[in-house]
Motif scaffolding. Structure first.
Motif, mmCIF file in Angstrom:
data_model
loop_
_atom_site.group_PDB
_atom_site.id
_atom_site.type_symbol
_atom_site.label_atom_id
_atom_site.label_comp_id
_atom_site.label_asym_id
_atom_site.label_seq_id
_atom_site.Cartn_x
_atom_site.Cartn_y
_atom_site.Cartn_z
ATOM 1 N N ALA A 16 0.834 -1.207 0.000
ATOM 2 C CA ALA A 16 0.000 0.000 0.000
ATOM 3 C C ALA A 16 0.866 1.254 0.000
ATOM 4 C CB ALA A 16 -0.939 -0.006 1.195
ATOM 5 N N VAL A 58 -6.333 3.877 -1.789
ATOM 6 C CA VAL A 58 -5.474 2.711 -1.998
ATOM 7 C C VAL A 58 -6.304 1.501 -1.613
ATOM 8 C CG1 VAL A 58 -3.362 1.486 -1.388
ATOM 9 C CG2 VAL A 58 -3.361 3.992 -1.452
ATOM 10 N N GLY A 72 -6.304 -2.631 -1.360
ATOM 11 C CA GLY A 72 -5.382 -3.752 -1.289
ATOM 12 C C GLY A 72 -6.078 -5.091 -1.242
ATOM 13 N N ALA A 95 -1.836 -4.022 -4.410
ATOM 14 C CA ALA A 95 -2.349 -2.722 -3.981
ATOM 15 C C ALA A 95 -2.454 -1.839 -5.219
ATOM 16 C CB ALA A 95 -1.438 -2.084 -2.944
#
Length: 147
Positions: free
Chosen positions: A23, A34, A36, A100
């Protein structure tokens, strides 16, 4: 004008993977999201207890994961992609696949991350050998081996 998409990492390795590191690697100041994914080794599969697990990669696996990441980056504007897949023996709880995707907005980040994970699992030539509690073993993905 949308910022260019970028692949910041695409690797196949026997080294441990860390979702926080992924990330952090994907994020940049232009990115407000972001998203993930961590594929974690679990202790069961198909109703059977998993005792051991190991991943084996074809020599082309790193090239293919790099191509997949670039392809996904080309489908989405302004994304930053970090993806890694483990090889070798893993323990229950270890991350086998970490991805990510950062983007200005969450919708693009979610869509690109889902697409990335699905495409990596479908195309990167990595096979899983599972050892079960009863002593039997099973290979997953062997029929997809490159010729």
């Amino acid at each position: 004008m949308s910022p260019a998409s970028e692949v910041v990492n695409a690797t196949v390795s026997d080294l441990p993977l860390d979702a926080g590191h992924a990330a952090d690697g994907a994020w940049s100041p232009e990115c407000g999201a972001v998203v993930g994914f961590s594929g974690i080794v679990r202790n069961h599969d198909g109703g059977r207890a998993v005792a051991t697990l190991s991943y084996t990669a074809h020599p082309s696996a790193e090239q293919v994961i790099t191509e997949v990441a670039a392809e996904i980056a080309g489908r989405y504007d302004g994304v930053r992609i970090w993806v890694g897949h483990r090889t070798g023996p893993l323990d229950i709880g270890d991350a086998a696949l970490v991805a990510a995707v950062a983007a200005a907005h969450r919708g693009v980040a979610f869509a690109a991350c889902s697409d990335l994970v699905d495409t990596v699992k479908a195309r990167v030539p990595i096979w899983k050998e599972q050892g079960f509690g009863d002593g039997s073993t099973e290979w997953v993905g062997v029929s997809d081996a490159p010729q």
